[in-house]
Design an enzyme around this catalytic site. Structure first.
Site, PDB file in Angstrom:
ATOM      1  N   SER A 105      34.311 -30.111 -23.615  1.00 47.45           N
ATOM      2  CA  SER A 105      35.696 -30.429 -23.958  1.00 47.45           C
ATOM      3  C   SER A 105      36.619 -30.648 -22.766  1.00 47.45           C
ATOM      4  O   SER A 105      37.786 -31.019 -22.963  1.00 47.45           O
ATOM      5  CB  SER A 105      36.278 -29.348 -24.872  1.00 47.45           C
ATOM      6  OG  SER A 105      35.754 -29.477 -26.170  1.00 47.45           O
ATOM      7  N   ALA A 132      26.761 -30.923 -41.304  1.00 47.12           N
ATOM      8  CA  ALA A 132      25.372 -31.038 -41.769  1.00 47.12           C
ATOM      9  C   ALA A 132      25.209 -32.102 -42.842  1.00 47.12           C
ATOM     10  O   ALA A 132      24.120 -32.666 -42.998  1.00 47.12           O
ATOM     11  CB  ALA A 132      24.889 -29.687 -42.291  1.00 47.12           C
ATOM     12  N   TYR A 177      42.541 -26.845 -33.519  1.00 49.05           N
ATOM     13  CA  TYR A 177      41.718 -27.610 -32.580  1.00 49.05           C
ATOM     14  C   TYR A 177      40.872 -28.627 -33.329  1.00 49.05           C
ATOM     15  O   TYR A 177      40.181 -28.294 -34.290  1.00 49.05           O
ATOM     16  CB  TYR A 177      40.823 -26.643 -31.810  1.00 49.05           C
ATOM     17  CG  TYR A 177      40.187 -27.214 -30.571  1.00 49.05           C
ATOM     18  CD1 TYR A 177      40.890 -27.240 -29.370  1.00 49.05           C
ATOM     19  CD2 TYR A 177      38.889 -27.695 -30.579  1.00 49.05           C
ATOM     20  CE1 TYR A 177      40.306 -27.737 -28.213  1.00 49.05           C
ATOM     21  CE2 TYR A 177      38.296 -28.196 -29.435  1.00 49.05           C
ATOM     22  CZ  TYR A 177      39.007 -28.215 -28.252  1.00 49.05           C
ATOM     23  OH  TYR A 177      38.427 -28.705 -27.105  1.00 49.05           O
ATOM     24  N   SER A 178      40.931 -29.893 -32.902  1.00 49.67           N
ATOM     25  CA  SER A 178      40.293 -30.972 -33.652  1.00 49.67           C
ATOM     26  C   SER A 178      39.544 -31.915 -32.728  1.00 49.67           C
ATOM     27  O   SER A 178      40.155 -32.713 -32.000  1.00 49.67           O
ATOM     28  CB  SER A 178      41.350 -31.766 -34.444  1.00 49.67           C
ATOM     29  OG  SER A 178      40.800 -32.935 -34.996  1.00 49.67           O
ATOM     30  N   ASN A 179      38.220 -31.855 -32.759  1.00 51.57           N
ATOM     31  CA  ASN A 179      37.426 -32.814 -32.000  1.00 51.57           C
ATOM     32  C   ASN A 179      37.659 -34.234 -32.499  1.00 51.57           C
ATOM     33  O   ASN A 179      37.729 -35.187 -31.716  1.00 51.57           O
ATOM     34  CB  ASN A 179      35.944 -32.468 -32.097  1.00 51.57           C
ATOM     35  CG  ASN A 179      35.576 -31.275 -31.239  1.00 51.57           C
ATOM     36  OD1 ASN A 179      35.988 -31.162 -30.085  1.00 51.57           O
ATOM     37  ND2 ASN A 179      34.806 -30.361 -31.792  1.00 51.57           N
ATOM     38  N   GLY A 229      35.151 -25.732 -21.970  1.00 47.90           N
ATOM     39  CA  GLY A 229      34.265 -26.543 -22.791  1.00 47.90           C
ATOM     40  C   GLY A 229      32.952 -25.834 -23.049  1.00 47.90           C
ATOM     41  O   GLY A 229      32.427 -25.157 -22.160  1.00 47.90           O
ATOM     42  N   ASN A 279      26.503 -18.042 -23.054  1.00 54.33           N
ATOM     43  CA  ASN A 279      27.368 -16.884 -22.871  1.00 54.33           C
ATOM     44  C   ASN A 279      28.705 -17.324 -22.301  1.00 54.33           C
ATOM     45  O   ASN A 279      28.881 -17.491 -21.093  1.00 54.33           O
ATOM     46  CB  ASN A 279      26.687 -15.879 -21.932  1.00 54.33           C
ATOM     47  CG  ASN A 279      27.482 -14.608 -21.767  1.00 54.33           C
ATOM     48  OD1 ASN A 279      28.635 -14.510 -22.198  1.00 54.33           O
ATOM     49  ND2 ASN A 279      26.874 -13.616 -21.141  1.00 54.33           N
TER      50      ASN A 279
END
Length: 311
Positions: A51, A110, A138-140, A270, A297
């Site tokens: 991101s 999916a 938050y919007s990809n 990101g 992680n």
């Protein structure tokens, strides 16, 4: 610093951290880029930066604002008719994750076949989760719309536009949209050939850039210095808009306002399966850090950044 850095990197993971203090820069590298091949990580290795791509796409959009081609409060449907389900959705709202476009769940994703960024956008644009500007999530897919806007305004592909308008001017010689990365994600050793299956083409404008630690540092350094945008628009990017991505900090226009143990920072984070990247600068831009790890992680990258910048 070196001992603390190594101790913060988990077994079987690799990390590279760049910390800048004024004109002085230090880079620390530890671990293996490829565990099976026993190849050591180097500063030249390319990571998927996920991101952090959003800061770069936002910069390209704001270049068109600077030139007067578009205005922040223009409805995006003026330039891409019917791309979103409301004529009230503005460029500013897309940049700040306040458009109301449906936030796709794992179940939603999916069900999308074929899995492409355009198909994901179509699924997201089927309905609004809230009135444009009323809230922030938050919007990809909002950044997918912005990628299409850059293509429309530039008359070329997003990859070419970013190369011409962002990467080349910033001196980012090892950065591309999608392309090959040279580090295997830590999860690859549990999930199989993860590195061959990362959907960088699907992530596209929301998270498809591949880069090095030095190139990421160059980008944010040049951005904050006003070399890529007029300073007034950099300040617009830095202003909080009330969106709190994943319940952490605030969001501007393609920039995340967060905090480390030594105070407020601005930049972006990101994540992609097997990788975590963060890039933070102090509000006065005099000190900065970029941390890249080949691990799921997320705390590791954040801890490394905190130790390097604040320790």
């Amino acid at each position: 610093m070196r001992t603390a850095f190594v101790s913060a990197v988990a077994d079987s993971s690799a990390a590279v951290v760049l910390v800048r203090d004024g004109k002085d820069t230090a880079v620390l590298v530890h671990g293996l880029a490829d565990v099976a091949g026993r190849r050591a990580l180097t500063v030249q290795d390319r990571f998927p930066v996920a991101s952090l791509t959003k800061s770069m796409v936002a910069t390209a959009v704001l270049q068109f604002v600077a030139s007067g081609r578009v205005a922040l409060d223009d409805p995006v449907n003026r330039y891409l008719p019917g791309i979103v389900p409301s004529d009230r959705i503005t460029i500013r709202q897309l940049l700040s994750h306040r458009s109301g476009l449906h936030d796709l769940t794992d179940v939603d994703v999916a069900a999308v076949r074929p899995l492409t960024y355009r198909a994901l956008l179509k699924a997201s644009a089927a309905r609004l989760d809230f009135e444009p500007g009323a809230f922030g999530v938050y919007s990809n897919q909002g950044y997918t719309v912005l990628g299409l806007l850059v293509e429309k305004l530039s008359g070329t592909t997003l990859a070419q536009a970013l190369q011409q308008r962002v990467f080349a001017p910033a001196g980012m010689t090892s950065t591309t949209l999608a392309g090959t990365f040279t580090v295997l994600g830590y999860s690859a050793y549990r999930l199989g050939q993860l590195a061959d299956r990362l959907p960088l083409g699907v992530m596209w404008a929301s998270g498809g850039v591949v880069s090095t630690v030095q190139d990421v540092d160059r980008f944010y350094t040049e951005l904050f210095a006003g070399a890529l945008l007029p300073v007034r628009l950099v300040r617009e990017m830095e202003k909080p808009t009330g969106t709190s991505p994943f319940g952490s900090g605030d969001y501007g226009l393609g920039l995340w306002i967060g905090s480390l143990s030594c105070g407020s920072v601005i930049g972006h984070g990101g994540s992609i399966p097997g990788f975590k990247v963060v890039a933070w600068a102090t509000p006065d831009h005099t000190r900065a850090v970029v941390a890249m790890v080949n691990s799921d992680n997320s705390l590791m990258a954040n801890n490394l950044a905190d130790r390097a910048l604040c320790g």
